[in-house]
Design a protein around this motif. Structure first.
Motif, PDB file in Angstrom:
ATOM      1  N   PHE A  59       0.819  -1.210   0.000  1.00 38.80           N
ATOM      2  CA  PHE A  59       0.000   0.000   0.000  1.00 38.80           C
ATOM      3  C   PHE A  59       0.858   1.267   0.000  1.00 38.80           C
ATOM      4  O   PHE A  59       0.626   2.194  -0.795  1.00 38.80           O
ATOM      5  CB  PHE A  59      -0.939  -0.010   1.212  1.00 38.80           C
ATOM      6  CG  PHE A  59      -1.841   1.189   1.284  1.00 38.80           C
ATOM      7  CD1 PHE A  59      -2.925   1.314   0.426  1.00 38.80           C
ATOM      8  CD2 PHE A  59      -1.602   2.209   2.202  1.00 38.80           C
ATOM      9  CE1 PHE A  59      -3.758   2.428   0.476  1.00 38.80           C
ATOM     10  CE2 PHE A  59      -2.423   3.322   2.269  1.00 38.80           C
ATOM     11  CZ  PHE A  59      -3.508   3.427   1.396  1.00 38.80           C
ATOM     12  N   VAL A  60       1.854   1.330   0.863  1.00 38.76           N
ATOM     13  CA  VAL A  60       2.658   2.552   0.951  1.00 38.76           C
ATOM     14  C   VAL A  60       3.567   2.698  -0.270  1.00 38.76           C
ATOM     15  O   VAL A  60       3.829   3.824  -0.736  1.00 38.76           O
ATOM     16  CB  VAL A  60       3.463   2.594   2.259  1.00 38.76           C
ATOM     17  CG1 VAL A  60       4.598   1.610   2.272  1.00 38.76           C
ATOM     18  CG2 VAL A  60       4.005   4.009   2.516  1.00 38.76           C
ATOM     19  N   LEU A  61       4.032   1.585  -0.825  1.00 38.23           N
ATOM     20  CA  LEU A  61       4.865   1.671  -2.032  1.00 38.23           C
ATOM     21  C   LEU A  61       4.070   2.226  -3.210  1.00 38.23           C
ATOM     22  O   LEU A  61       4.577   3.048  -3.989  1.00 38.23           O
ATOM     23  CB  LEU A  61       5.447   0.296  -2.376  1.00 38.23           C
ATOM     24  CG  LEU A  61       6.580  -0.194  -1.472  1.00 38.23           C
ATOM     25  CD1 LEU A  61       6.929  -1.638  -1.777  1.00 38.23           C
ATOM     26  CD2 LEU A  61       7.823   0.693  -1.599  1.00 38.23           C
ATOM     27  N   LEU A  62       2.822   1.829  -3.336  1.00 37.52           N
ATOM     28  CA  LEU A  62       1.965   2.386  -4.388  1.00 37.52           C
ATOM     29  C   LEU A  62       1.717   3.871  -4.162  1.00 37.52           C
ATOM     30  O   LEU A  62       1.677   4.664  -5.115  1.00 37.52           O
ATOM     31  CB  LEU A  62       0.639   1.620  -4.435  1.00 37.52           C
ATOM     32  CG  LEU A  62       0.702   0.190  -5.003  1.00 37.52           C
ATOM     33  CD1 LEU A  62      -0.642  -0.508  -4.829  1.00 37.52           C
ATOM     34  CD2 LEU A  62       1.115   0.213  -6.474  1.00 37.52           C
ATOM     35  N   SER A  63       1.569   4.275  -2.905  1.00 36.36           N
ATOM     36  CA  SER A  63       1.367   5.692  -2.592  1.00 36.36           C
ATOM     37  C   SER A  63       2.596   6.518  -2.964  1.00 36.36           C
ATOM     38  O   SER A  63       2.484   7.612  -3.529  1.00 36.36           O
ATOM     39  CB  SER A  63       1.054   5.860  -1.094  1.00 36.36           C
ATOM     40  OG  SER A  63      -0.107   5.152  -0.739  1.00 36.36           O
ATOM     41  N   LEU A  64       3.778   6.008  -2.639  1.00 39.75           N
ATOM     42  CA  LEU A  64       5.011   6.716  -2.997  1.00 39.75           C
ATOM     43  C   LEU A  64       5.185   6.787  -4.515  1.00 39.75           C
ATOM     44  O   LEU A  64       5.654   7.810  -5.041  1.00 39.75           O
ATOM     45  CB  LEU A  64       6.215   6.018  -2.358  1.00 39.75           C
ATOM     46  CG  LEU A  64       6.373   6.202  -0.849  1.00 39.75           C
ATOM     47  CD1 LEU A  64       7.385   5.208  -0.292  1.00 39.75           C
ATOM     48  CD2 LEU A  64       6.812   7.636  -0.526  1.00 39.75           C
TER      49      LEU A  64
END
Length: 401
Positions: free
Chosen positions: A382-387
């Motif tokens: 989730f956070v990798l997609l956000s970054l």
């Protein structure tokens, strides 16, 4: 033209903060390495063993906003002195809890450790605020270097004190924790906080906190900090107990935590330069990928080498992810907004870390070591997609400009 000496990250101010970080870094290292093991011998049920470490994280989370208010009203030096007093009390109370075989008193000691850590965590922002914008990332890295020496001091303190009182293991180590916190007092008194800038004195209030908190950049920066620190804590809290449960010795578990903390802070010598070279978002992303690799190694086996390699990768991933996320946060506020935004960031990050810490012991006790590591992957995705979204957004904005 070069920046004034007072604002450079290698100046006296950053050096003092780095030394304070070294002494303050002993506090969490001892709690994390021994808190679960001491809790195991004091708690009435196995699933409560990691509660003292989780209480530490809870104290850290709930201490961030009061610490920010104290420092805003009384100044950073007075605030750091108050924090150091919490550190002294932490070791003494925890040691007394072990002496008296009182689980709740021991937890009170780790709570004080968390309150102390709430002040220690702001050292990185104090260094960034005192540096010119071009040097902020490097200033954060140099202060975090102090944590490397904190890891060494903590490991040696544990090794030298663990057998002093064989009938009451770990008590002497927490007495050492209090003594090391006491050494920080003269350093705090020597700290010279840079004066408030003319712009900061002239501008009152700044933007509403809700407006800043709704900014996509701030949201993703906080999310990256939450995930990098939360997942690191989630795995690290369970690791000493998992190692003991797999038949490894206390010395192996302690050395594993030492290698982990060295990996957490060792890269700080060059993390700032790497961020300046490659950018905040790519370096933060790389850190999160390393955390994923740590979980993969942990799932591959339960030998000492598997545990140690996973802990090293976990520490390095935390370093790149957390310093990168912190650097992203410093781009989200103006000087007059710093106290509120920094406090909000740390409250959100360490509040989630506390939840992760509480969850870690329960997951380990009920579902096992493999489940602890498998749960890492969806949060990372989730956070990798956000970054990735933020990086693409920034590229489009630059292309348009």
């Amino acid at each position: 033209m070069s920046a004034p000496t007072a604002t450079r990250p290698r100046g006296r101010h950053a050096l003092t903060l780095s030394c304070l970080q070294a002494l303050g870094g002993v506090n969490p290292a001892i709690v994390i390495a021994l808190g679960g093991l001491a809790g195991q011998q004091l708690a009435s049920r196995p699933d409560l063993a990691t509660v003292p470490v989780s209480i530490y994280s809870l104290g850290l989370a709930f201490g961030t906003i009061p610490a920010a208010l104290v420092m805003k009203r009384l100044g950073r030096r007075t605030g750091y002195l108050i924090g150091t007093l919490f550190g002294i009390a932490a070791g003494l109370v925890a040691a007394y809890g072990i002496f008296s075989q009182a689980f709740l008193i021991f937890c009170l000691g780790t709570l004080c450790s968390g309150l102390y850590a709430a002040y220690v965590q702001s050292y990185r922002f104090a260094a960034a605020d005192a540096a010119d914008p071009a040097y902020r990332t490097r200033a954060i890295s140099w202060v975090m270097v102090g944590g490397l020496f904190g890891a060494i001091i903590a490991a040696q303190a544990i090794i030298l004190t663990r057998n002093i009182w064989p009938a009451i293991p770990y008590a002497a180590s927490f007495m050492a924790q209090a003594s090391i916190a006491l050494l920080a007092v003269p350093l705090v008194l020597s700290l010279r906080t840079p004066p408030t800038s003319v712009r900061e004195e002239a501008v009152k209030g700044g933007r509403p906190l809700k407006e800043i908190a709704r900014s996509p950049r701030f949201v993703i920066a906080v999310l990256a900090g939450v995930i990098s620190y939360g997942l690191m804590n989630f795995i690290m809290t369970a690791t000493p107990l998992a190692m003991i449960g797999c038949g490894h010795s206390l010395q192996d578990a302690t050395l594993g935590i030492q290698w982990h903390i060295l990996a957490m802070y060792g890269p700080s010598f060059f993390t700032g330069h790497i961020i300046e070279r490659f950018g905040k978002i790519p370096v933060t992303t790389f850190g999160l990928i390393l955390i994923g690799l740590a979980a993969t190694v942990a799932l591959a086996g339960v030998s000492v080498s598997h545990f140690w390699l996973a802990l090293v990768l976990l520490g390095m991933g935390w370093n790149f992810g957390f310093i990168g996320a912190t650097s992203m946060v410093t781009d989200c506020y103006r000087p007059e907004e710093k106290n509120r935004v920094q406090a909000l960031n740390d409250f959100l990050v360490f509040g989630c870390v506390a939840v992760a810490s509480f969850s870690s012991g329960h997951v380990l006790a009920t579902q096992g070591w493999n489940s602890v590591n498998v749960l890492v992957y969806p949060f990372l995705a989730f956070v990798l997609l956000s970054l990735l979204w933020l990086w693409s957004h920034d590229r489009r904005a630059r292309a348009t400009a």
